[in-house]
Design an enzyme around this catalytic site. Sequence first.
Site, PDB file in Angstrom:
ATOM      1  N   VAL A  55      -6.117  -9.494  -0.345  1.00 50.87           N
ATOM      2  CA  VAL A  55      -6.451  -8.849  -1.625  1.00 50.87           C
ATOM      3  C   VAL A  55      -6.411  -9.820  -2.803  1.00 50.87           C
ATOM      4  CG1 VAL A  55      -5.762  -6.538  -0.875  1.00 50.87           C
ATOM      5  CG2 VAL A  55      -4.076  -8.000  -2.043  1.00 50.87           C
ATOM      6  N   TYR A 145       8.173  -7.479  -8.916  1.00 49.93           N
ATOM      7  CA  TYR A 145       7.741  -6.231  -8.255  1.00 49.93           C
ATOM      8  C   TYR A 145       7.670  -5.093  -9.270  1.00 49.93           C
ATOM      9  CZ  TYR A 145       7.515  -2.529  -4.700  1.00 49.93           C
ATOM     10  OH  TYR A 145       7.128  -1.456  -3.918  1.00 49.93           O
ATOM     11  N   THR A 180       9.172   1.645   6.774  1.00 52.26           N
ATOM     12  CA  THR A 180       8.043   0.773   7.144  1.00 52.26           C
ATOM     13  C   THR A 180       8.596  -0.616   7.460  1.00 52.26           C
ATOM     14  OG1 THR A 180       7.701  -0.109   4.923  1.00 52.26           O
ATOM     15  CG2 THR A 180       6.587   1.975   5.425  1.00 52.26           C
TER      16      THR A 180
HETATM   17  N1  LIG Z   1       8.091   1.208   2.053  1.00 47.45           N
HETATM   18  C1  LIG Z   1       8.602   1.572   0.881  1.00 47.45           C
HETATM   19  O1  LIG Z   1       9.780   1.957   0.777  1.00 47.45           O
HETATM   20  C2  LIG Z   1       7.750   1.508  -0.356  1.00 47.45           C
HETATM   21  C3  LIG Z   1       8.279   2.060  -1.533  1.00 47.45           C
HETATM   22  C4  LIG Z   1       7.516   2.042  -2.701  1.00 47.45           C
HETATM   23  C5  LIG Z   1       6.258   1.465  -2.689  1.00 47.45           C
HETATM   24  N2  LIG Z   1       5.774   0.947  -1.533  1.00 47.45           N
HETATM   25  C6  LIG Z   1       4.441   0.339  -1.588  1.00 47.45           C
HETATM   26  O2  LIG Z   1       3.631   0.863  -0.573  1.00 47.45           O
HETATM   27  C7  LIG Z   1       2.670  -0.124  -0.170  1.00 47.45           C
HETATM   28  C8  LIG Z   1       2.738  -0.286   1.333  1.00 47.45           C
HETATM   29  O3  LIG Z   1       4.066  -0.660   1.650  1.00 47.45           O
HETATM   30  P1  LIG Z   1       4.629  -0.674   3.149  1.00 47.45           P
HETATM   31  O4  LIG Z   1       6.069  -0.368   3.034  1.00 47.45           O
HETATM   32  O5  LIG Z   1       3.751   0.122   4.046  1.00 47.45           O
HETATM   33  O6  LIG Z   1       4.493  -2.247   3.433  1.00 47.45           O
HETATM   34  P2  LIG Z   1       4.431  -3.080   4.798  1.00 47.45           P
HETATM   35  O7  LIG Z   1       4.960  -4.418   4.479  1.00 47.45           O
HETATM   36  O8  LIG Z   1       5.080  -2.305   5.868  1.00 47.45           O
HETATM   37  O9  LIG Z   1       2.860  -3.166   5.047  1.00 47.45           O
HETATM   38  C9  LIG Z   1       2.062  -3.814   4.075  1.00 47.45           C
HETATM   39  C10 LIG Z   1       0.761  -4.298   4.701  1.00 47.45           C
HETATM   40  O10 LIG Z   1       0.078  -5.018   3.677  1.00 47.45           O
HETATM   41  C11 LIG Z   1      -0.436  -6.221   4.240  1.00 47.45           C
HETATM   42  N3  LIG Z   1      -0.585  -7.244   3.202  1.00 47.45           N
HETATM   43  C12 LIG Z   1       0.379  -7.950   2.588  1.00 47.45           C
HETATM   44  N4  LIG Z   1      -0.165  -8.831   1.746  1.00 47.45           N
HETATM   45  C13 LIG Z   1      -1.507  -8.669   1.812  1.00 47.45           C
HETATM   46  C14 LIG Z   1      -2.617  -9.289   1.187  1.00 47.45           C
HETATM   47  N5  LIG Z   1      -2.464 -10.313   0.329  1.00 47.45           N
HETATM   48  N6  LIG Z   1      -3.853  -8.848   1.484  1.00 47.45           N
HETATM   49  C15 LIG Z   1      -4.032  -7.849   2.373  1.00 47.45           C
HETATM   50  N7  LIG Z   1      -3.026  -7.244   3.027  1.00 47.45           N
HETATM   51  C16 LIG Z   1      -1.776  -7.651   2.747  1.00 47.45           C
HETATM   52  C17 LIG Z   1       0.574  -6.622   5.303  1.00 47.45           C
HETATM   53  O11 LIG Z   1      -0.020  -7.484   6.280  1.00 47.45           O
HETATM   54  C18 LIG Z   1       0.970  -5.266   5.876  1.00 47.45           C
HETATM   55  O12 LIG Z   1       0.123  -4.872   6.950  1.00 47.45           O
HETATM   56  C19 LIG Z   1       3.024  -1.395  -0.950  1.00 47.45           C
HETATM   57  O13 LIG Z   1       2.188  -1.501  -2.086  1.00 47.45           O
HETATM   58  C20 LIG Z   1       4.460  -1.150  -1.373  1.00 47.45           C
HETATM   59  O14 LIG Z   1       4.824  -1.855  -2.535  1.00 47.45           O
HETATM   60  C21 LIG Z   1       6.482   0.949  -0.370  1.00 47.45           C
END
Ligand SMILES: NC(=O)c1ccc[n+]([C@@H]2O[C@H](COP(=O)([O-])OP(=O)(O)OC[C@H]3O[C@@H](n4cnc5c(N)ncnc54)[C@H](O)[C@@H]3O)[C@@H](O)[C@H]2O)c1
Length: 238
Positions: A55, A145, A180
């Site tokens: 991205v 973040y 996750t």
């Molecule tokens: N899990 C939580 O508790 C939580 C809480 C609040 C917000 N979020 C947000 O939810 C979203 C997903 O989080 P998650 O927990 O599923 O994360 P995760 O780390 O489990 O999965 C994230 C995915 O994004 C991909 N990724 C990372 N950098 C990338 C890049 N530069 N280009 C393309 N793909 C890329 C990774 O390869 C991975 O498959 C994120 O934006 C995160 O900030 C998650």
Amino acid sequence: MRLKGKIAVVSGAAAGIGAATVARFAEEGATVYAGDLSFKENSEEGGILRRRLDVRDLTLWENLANEVSGAGSAQILVNNAGLVGTYASLTDVSVEDWHSVIAVNQTGVFYGMRVFIPQMLGRGGSVINVSSIWGAVGAAGVAPYTASKGAVTQMSKNGALTYAKEKVRVNSVHPGLIATPMIAAQDPNISADVVRATPMGRIGEPGEVAAVILFLASDEASYVTGAQFMVDGGYTAQ
Ligand SMILES: NC(=O)c1ccc[n+]([C@@H]2O[C@H](COP(=O)([O-])OP(=O)(O)OC[C@H]3O[C@@H](n4cnc5c(N)ncnc54)[C@H](O)[C@@H]3O)[C@@H](O)[C@H]2O)c1
């Protein structure tokens, strides 16, 4: 089949919330372009087209948008890719770490909207940007973040207001602690603190976030734009 006939694009699609969203969208009849840094080669199966997408790279976004426009046009964009990167504070974070988190979480969302909203103008579309509880309320430390997720909240409202008359809806989703790979890699003490501060007293599942994203993507959310959807077990209600 709430998304029958629609084309959707999801970033960060290989794991966690992104993977759960791709699976729900495909079950509901969408053709899904699933982009992730970790997809090494293109593959297609069951209406899911996996594509390598970093991205941070505008050219890769443009290539994906060109491919999608050859197949029709995107009606749904989920900017989900994101990372915590560092828990450092404003005074401790390195400048390199600052820029590397902003590049994915903030600039990546900007690029996604920049290339896909033009396909939606006048035709209709739904953009869902995945922010965080920490893009809605404050948290100590985790400086880049929280900054990037706050920006995602405002970029979503900006998109909603700018394109409302051209039938493009833009909303943000704010997960609390969700089970996750991102959280599995985090210090368990941080996760335990968040669970303690969560009224429901438990971690959420990726499918519980995907269900809200699905609603926002569907025509059932036809009058919903510029809104912040908390999926956090009550964390931000306090
Ligand atoms: N899990 C939580 O508790 C939580 C809480 C609040 C917000 N979020 C947000 O939810 C979203 C997903 O989080 P998650 O927990 O599923 O994360 P995760 O780390 O489990 O999965 C994230 C995915 O994004 C991909 N990724 C990372 N950098 C990338 C890049 N530069 N280009 C393309 N793909 C890329 C990774 O390869 C991975 O498959 C994120 O934006 C995160 O900030 C998650």
